[in-house]
Design an enzyme around this catalytic site. Structure first.
Site, PDB file in Angstrom:
ATOM      1  N   LYS A 215      41.968 -28.462  93.352  1.00 39.60           N
ATOM      2  CA  LYS A 215      40.777 -29.289  93.504  1.00 39.60           C
ATOM      3  C   LYS A 215      40.827 -30.500  92.578  1.00 39.60           C
ATOM      4  CE  LYS A 215      36.777 -27.311  94.145  1.00 39.60           C
ATOM      5  NZ  LYS A 215      35.498 -26.581  93.942  1.00 39.60           N
ATOM      6  N   GLU A 221      49.332 -24.529  86.133  1.00 39.71           N
ATOM      7  CA  GLU A 221      50.394 -23.831  86.860  1.00 39.71           C
ATOM      8  C   GLU A 221      50.762 -24.573  88.141  1.00 39.71           C
ATOM      9  OE1 GLU A 221      47.790 -20.588  84.908  1.00 39.71           O
ATOM     10  OE2 GLU A 221      47.490 -22.502  85.935  1.00 39.71           O
ATOM     11  N   GLY A 276      37.008 -20.921  94.568  1.00 37.41           N
ATOM     12  CA  GLY A 276      38.403 -20.760  94.943  1.00 37.41           C
ATOM     13  C   GLY A 276      38.682 -19.499  95.729  1.00 37.41           C
ATOM     14  N   ARG A 277      38.103 -18.363  95.312  1.00 33.59           N
ATOM     15  CA  ARG A 277      38.391 -17.098  95.986  1.00 33.59           C
ATOM     16  C   ARG A 277      37.652 -16.970  97.315  1.00 33.59           C
ATOM     17  NH1 ARG A 277      35.662 -16.681  91.434  1.00 33.59           N
ATOM     18  NH2 ARG A 277      33.595 -15.708  91.318  1.00 33.59           N
ATOM     19  N   GLU A 362      37.218 -10.785  90.136  1.00 34.75           N
ATOM     20  CA  GLU A 362      36.862 -12.071  89.546  1.00 34.75           C
ATOM     21  C   GLU A 362      35.389 -12.365  89.792  1.00 34.75           C
ATOM     22  OE1 GLU A 362      39.727 -15.548  89.116  1.00 34.75           O
ATOM     23  OE2 GLU A 362      38.402 -16.312  90.685  1.00 34.75           O
ATOM     24  N   HIS A 393      53.243   8.303 100.201  1.00 33.77           N
ATOM     25  CA  HIS A 393      54.410   8.801  99.481  1.00 33.77           C
ATOM     26  C   HIS A 393      54.475   8.210  98.075  1.00 33.77           C
ATOM     27  CE1 HIS A 393      56.193  10.724 103.067  1.00 33.77           C
ATOM     28  NE2 HIS A 393      55.515   9.784 103.693  1.00 33.77           N
ATOM     29  N   LYS A 513      43.657 -19.794  79.067  1.00 37.64           N
ATOM     30  CA  LYS A 513      44.210 -21.118  79.350  1.00 37.64           C
ATOM     31  C   LYS A 513      44.083 -22.031  78.130  1.00 37.64           C
ATOM     32  CE  LYS A 513      43.164 -21.126  84.322  1.00 37.64           C
ATOM     33  NZ  LYS A 513      42.426 -21.841  85.388  1.00 37.64           N
TER      34      LYS A 513
END
Length: 550
Positions: A215, A221, A276-277, A362, A393, A513
């Protein structure tokens, strides 16, 4: 005049009448087995079901009665869930810590709809971006968008992190059946250089398009990976003009996008009322649209909207997201369950649990209420899972016979998308059998009847009474994927409303951060001034620098 419910809403959560009633109810019911509940109510499996937006929910295999559901619904009413739903859908700024509206639901309102936020019709703005995305994706899919050397684009690499990665990669994997197979899609999120290295190592730069999703266009990152991709491209094409043909941006920062070398005509925007999510159905989903085409993308949006409308209008006792959210409250806050397992019996949904981890934890992993007070109750459980039958399994042993109570969501489809119907029958048989086994177990008498020696009986006995929901849909389509994601979005919102927390901010991701920015120059420059951290951090930095130098 103040109503009784308004007065109740001012009480702390654990002091509200419905909460107190649930505490008493839990004491009366928590040792009751599902064997007993089903024996006393032969039609239970037909009654504890709900349908909406193409999704069928069987929640009969839960440790609940009709009275439990009534009490949980009453709790939702006392906590103002109806008022909060109306506030969210109308565009009120319910994200109080950031003073923002929460309108991911506006991303999927049909073109004919209308919703004003701060005097602007956001629906027309949304569809203007969708139309631009559609035009662009059609060009890429048709081979009309050419790279700098006039070769058609064959590889699309999405660079983002968090919601800018988890949503697109989950949707791509989930809808791969519908994707254009002559295009290759890769996703880069981790700042670890290995992520970029492995994503790009076998790609031809002349045929590769990068979608940079940030954005602000300053996310550490994402922009680190974007600059590496830029260098990778220029090392092969040797001309700054190539960037405009091999990069597009999903951002709102035109100045930074231009500085990077991307033409703002190829910048797709979104809004501060989209977290964002919650953004996979915005321009963040550009890679998804290129993969499956704009018609399928719009079908996915229609699935989102269908579940939105169900959530907005259905009575709480028939409302899928509300029921699932309230059941999470029931186990998290009264039974003390710490986790929820999401178990999709469809390989296409292999990234769905990872996507839900961000969506749920979050959003609701917080210990402060909207009033800034410390909670005195548990909030978000840990969400995790793997596709069936692989998980059977792996970790199902603990779900069946472990000491921790782990409520489960099973997700399955009646029709397969593959050419192997026998495989699908085995898959669905396993899913249905697992839910049955968790609920009813296998008694010592049943084990003995099979001929097991006495010493082996305790090891082969399953106590059962392990709760689960079963979500069953006809087929995994774009529409159904949208409905499933919206189902969990609104379940999370329901939980956050009950816990009185802001489900739409994420301050908890910021501190790491900030501290990383202090440490980066220390790792890059071994001659830096004396370290000013705690003794452990100082020692780790020193050790790293020593090994790096050697």
């Amino acid at each position: 005049m103040t109503t009784s419910n308004e007065t109740t809403q001012k009480l702390p959560l654990t002091k509200r009448p419905a909460w107190k009633a649930l505490e008493n109810h839990y004491q009366n019911i928590h040792e009751t087995s599902m064997r007993t509940l089903f024996a006393e109510d032969p039609h239970r499996g037909e009654r504890f079901v709900a349908d909406g937006a193409g999704v069928h929910l069987d929640y009969s295999k839960n440790r609940i009665t009709d009275e439990t559901v009534q009490m949980l619904v009453r709790l939702a009413v006392e906590c103002g869930l109806r008022e909060n739903i109306d506030a969210m859908f109308s565009g009120k700024k319910i994200n109080i810590t950031e003073n923002r509206a929460v309108l991911h639901t506006a991303l999927r309102i049909p073109r004919t709809g209308r919703l004003l936020v701060d005097g602007k019709d956001v629906v027309s703005e949304v569809h203007a971006v969708l139309d631009r995305m559609g035009t662009f994706s059609d060009k890429v899919r048709a081979g009309q968008w050419r790279g700098f050397t006039d070769k058609p684009i064959r590889n699309i690499v999405n660079i983002g992190i968090g919601g800018s990665d988890l949503g697109p990669v989950m949707a791509y994997e989930a809808l791969k059946h519908y994707s254009q197979r002559n295009l290759t899609f890769r996703f880069v999120s981790n700042v670890d250089g290995t992520d970029f290295e492995e994503a790009a190592r076998d790609l031809n730069p002349e045929e590769t398009l990068f979608i940079v999703s940030s954005k602000t266009f300053t996310t550490l990152e994402t922009m680190t990976n974007a600059r590496t991709a830029r260098s990778w491209t220029l090392n092969a094409l040797h001309d700054e003009k190539a960037i405009a043909r091999h990069f597009v941006a999903v951002s709102t920062n035109g100045a930074e996008v231009t500085k990077f070398g991307i033409d703002t005509e190829n910048m797709f925007g979104f809004w501060d009322w989209v977290g964002g999510r919650y953004s996979m159905d915005s321009a963040i989903g550009l890679s998804t649209m290129i993969a499956i085409g704009q018609d399928n993308f719009r079908a996915m949006l229609a699935g989102f909207h269908s579940m939105d409308e169900h959530f907005r209008t259905a009575p709480f006792d028939k409302n899928l997201p509300v029921l699932m959210g309230l059941l999470t409250i029931w186990y998290n806050n009264f039974f003390g369950a710490q986790t929820t397992a999401v178990l999709p019996y469809d390989q296409y949904l292999k990234r769905f649990p990872a996507y839900l981890q961000q969506l749920t934890m979050e959003s609701n992993g917080k210990y402060v209420t909207v009033d800034g007070k410390r909670v005195d109750y548990e909030t978000s459980p840990i969400f995790w899972g793997e596709p069936g039958t692989n998980g059977q399994h792996s970790f199902y042993q603990m779900i069946h016979q472990g000491t921790k109570l782990i409520p489960c969501d099973f997700i399955g489809f009646c029709k397969p998308l593959n050419r192997y119907p026998h495989h699908h029958q085995l898959l669905m048989a396993n899913m249905i059998a697992q839910a049955e086994a968790l609920a009813f177990g296998w008694t010592a008498e049943q084990v003995k009847a099979e001929g097991s020696p006495d010493w082996l009986v305790p090891h082969r006995t399953f106590e059962g009474n392990r709760p689960s929901n079963t979500i069953l849909c006809d087929e995994l389509t774009p529409h159904i994927l949208g409905a499933l994601v919206a189902l969990y979005e609104h379940s999370v919102f329901t939980q956050g409303t009950i816990w009185n927390i802001d489900s739409f901010d994420q301050w908890g991701v910021e501190l790491g951060k900030v501290l990383a920015k202090r440490i980066i120059p220390e790792l890059e420059n071994s001659a830096a001034s004396p370290l000013g951290h705690d003794s452990s951090t100082n020692a780790l930095v020193t050790h790293y620098l020593r090994v790096k130098k050697e």
